[in-house]
Scaffold this motif. Structure first.
Motif, PDB file in Angstrom:
ATOM      1  N   THR A 165       0.844  -1.189   0.000  1.00 34.35           N
ATOM      2  CA  THR A 165       0.000   0.000   0.000  1.00 34.35           C
ATOM      3  C   THR A 165       0.886   1.248   0.000  1.00 34.35           C
ATOM      4  OG1 THR A 165      -1.725  -1.155   1.249  1.00 34.35           O
ATOM      5  CG2 THR A 165      -1.805   1.256   1.234  1.00 34.35           C
ATOM      6  N   PRO A 166       0.642   2.203  -0.895  1.00 30.43           N
ATOM      7  CA  PRO A 166       1.491   3.405  -0.938  1.00 30.43           C
ATOM      8  C   PRO A 166       1.529   4.129   0.405  1.00 30.43           C
ATOM      9  CG  PRO A 166       0.022   3.311  -2.835  1.00 30.43           C
ATOM     10  CD  PRO A 166      -0.423   2.224  -1.906  1.00 30.43           C
ATOM     11  N   VAL A 167       2.694   4.656   0.723  1.00 31.04           N
ATOM     12  CA  VAL A 167       2.833   5.491   1.916  1.00 31.04           C
ATOM     13  C   VAL A 167       2.274   6.867   1.565  1.00 31.04           C
ATOM     14  CG1 VAL A 167       4.445   6.501   3.559  1.00 31.04           C
ATOM     15  CG2 VAL A 167       4.879   4.209   2.638  1.00 31.04           C
ATOM     16  N   PHE A 168       1.177   7.242   2.206  1.00 30.90           N
ATOM     17  CA  PHE A 168       0.477   8.468   1.831  1.00 30.90           C
ATOM     18  C   PHE A 168       1.362   9.707   1.964  1.00 30.90           C
ATOM     19  CE2 PHE A 168      -4.093   6.755   2.678  1.00 30.90           C
ATOM     20  CZ  PHE A 168      -3.935   5.881   1.619  1.00 30.90           C
ATOM     21  N   SER A 169       2.217   9.732   2.974  1.00 33.49           N
ATOM     22  CA  SER A 169       3.084  10.903   3.158  1.00 33.49           C
ATOM     23  C   SER A 169       4.081  11.035   2.011  1.00 33.49           C
ATOM     24  CB  SER A 169       3.815  10.816   4.497  1.00 33.49           C
ATOM     25  OG  SER A 169       4.607   9.640   4.565  1.00 33.49           O
ATOM     26  N   GLU A 170       4.571   9.897   1.489  1.00 33.67           N
ATOM     27  CA  GLU A 170       5.501   9.922   0.360  1.00 33.67           C
ATOM     28  C   GLU A 170       4.779  10.331  -0.916  1.00 33.67           C
ATOM     29  OE1 GLU A 170       7.669   6.339  -0.134  1.00 33.67           O
ATOM     30  OE2 GLU A 170       8.697   6.479   1.805  1.00 33.67           O
ATOM     31  N   LEU A 171       3.572   9.805  -1.106  1.00 35.55           N
ATOM     32  CA  LEU A 171       2.793  10.164  -2.284  1.00 35.55           C
ATOM     33  C   LEU A 171       2.458  11.652  -2.257  1.00 35.55           C
ATOM     34  CD1 LEU A 171       1.575   9.050  -4.838  1.00 35.55           C
ATOM     35  CD2 LEU A 171      -0.440   8.339  -3.540  1.00 35.55           C
ATOM     36  N   ALA A 172       2.153  12.163  -1.073  1.00 36.84           N
ATOM     37  CA  ALA A 172       1.870  13.596  -0.933  1.00 36.84           C
ATOM     38  C   ALA A 172       3.099  14.423  -1.283  1.00 36.84           C
ATOM     39  CB  ALA A 172       1.417  13.892   0.495  1.00 36.84           C
ATOM     40  N   GLN A 173       4.268  13.954  -0.873  1.00 35.56           N
ATOM     41  CA  GLN A 173       5.501  14.673  -1.177  1.00 35.56           C
ATOM     42  C   GLN A 173       5.713  14.745  -2.681  1.00 35.56           C
ATOM     43  OE1 GLN A 173       9.020  12.933   0.593  1.00 35.56           O
ATOM     44  NE2 GLN A 173      10.189  14.814   0.390  1.00 35.56           N
ATOM     45  N   ARG A 174       5.432  13.670  -3.383  1.00 32.31           N
ATOM     46  CA  ARG A 174       5.543  13.660  -4.843  1.00 32.31           C
ATOM     47  C   ARG A 174       4.608  14.690  -5.472  1.00 32.31           C
ATOM     48  NH1 ARG A 174       7.289   8.876  -7.511  1.00 32.31           N
ATOM     49  NH2 ARG A 174       8.010   7.231  -6.124  1.00 32.31           N
ATOM     50  N   MET A 175       3.397  14.781  -4.929  1.00 36.51           N
ATOM     51  CA  MET A 175       2.375  15.648  -5.503  1.00 36.51           C
ATOM     52  C   MET A 175       2.515  17.108  -5.066  1.00 36.51           C
ATOM     53  SD  MET A 175       0.532  13.473  -7.253  1.00 36.51           S
ATOM     54  CE  MET A 175       2.046  12.547  -7.529  1.00 36.51           C
ATOM     55  N   GLY A 176       3.379  17.363  -4.086  1.00 31.22           N
ATOM     56  CA  GLY A 176       3.451  18.699  -3.515  1.00 31.22           C
ATOM     57  C   GLY A 176       2.177  19.025  -2.774  1.00 31.22           C
TER      58      GLY A 176
END
Length: 215
Positions: A165-176
């Motif tokens: 499952t994607p790490v939401f904090s990392e995905l958020a960092q990618r998306m800004g």
């Protein structure tokens, strides 16, 4: 492709000349503003490249994983880098002084082709990232990222899995963006039946349905 498979492509003589290095999780492997004097071939782990502005705001630039070369974009200059490299997991890699690595590329066409292919993928990923940032909503970019992460389940054509499952904090960092925004987007797709939660994974019952979220 597994780390072992990626590692086995590296010519044995090239591997033998590398310096084996291990970096713990969250270690800053390279500091922004320093010159990149080495190339590192990643054997295992994940590294984020991020840039920090004068106000201390951090922007995600790229990710490096097993089988990729960190520092190959600076093979022909020693200019200060405009991003830092941070280990998101424990990292194992082979380190090469830049001049030595260039000599190895000239001596081993297989290595030269690997570096060119890796740089081409990095350019393609950066182009996609830039286009999506300028044309899609944050929700659409999250959906696009999840679709790229989804892999087919062999026994059930059309059904895909995102694991882990994607790490939401990392995905958020990618998306800004923020972790809460990512969480809301994923929850929205779960409610629509586009995604299904499983222990340690997300299931995509019909990969084509996610396209409607990429807007």
């Amino acid at each position: 492709m597994s780390t072992l498979a990626l590692d086995s492509i590296l010519p044995a003589d090239v591997r033998a000349r590398g310096i084996l290095k291990n970096y713990p999780k969250d270690n800053v492997i390279h500091h922004q503003g320093d010159s990149r004097l080495h190339v590192c071939y990643i054997l295992s782990g994940r590294v984020f490249a991020t840039s920090i502005n004068l106000e201390g705001e951090e922007t995600w630039v790229s990710e490096f994983t097993a089988g990729q070369f960190m520092g190959s974009d600076s093979l022909f200059d020693a200019e200060p880098s405009n991003y830092q490299l941070v280990a998101k997991t424990p990292i194992t890699g082979l380190l090469y002084p830049r001049e030595n690595f260039l000599s190895l590329m000239n001596a081993y066409p297989e290595l030269n082709n690997m570096v060119i292919a890796d740089l081409a993928r990095q350019i393609s990923n950066f182009t996609t990232q830039t286009l999506e940032a300028n044309s899609l909503s944050v929700h659409g970019r999250i959906a696009a990222e999840l679709k790229r992460a989804a892999k087919p389940i062999g026994r059930d054509p059309g059904t895909y899995i995102i694991r882990p499952t994607p790490v939401f904090s990392e995905l958020a960092q990618r998306m800004g963006s923020s972790r809460e925004t990512v969480s809301r987007s994923v929850s929205k797709m779960v409610k629509k039946g586009i995604l299904e939660r499983r222990t340690g994974a997300l299931i995509v019952p019909d990969i084509d349905r996610i396209d409607a979220e990429i807007m």
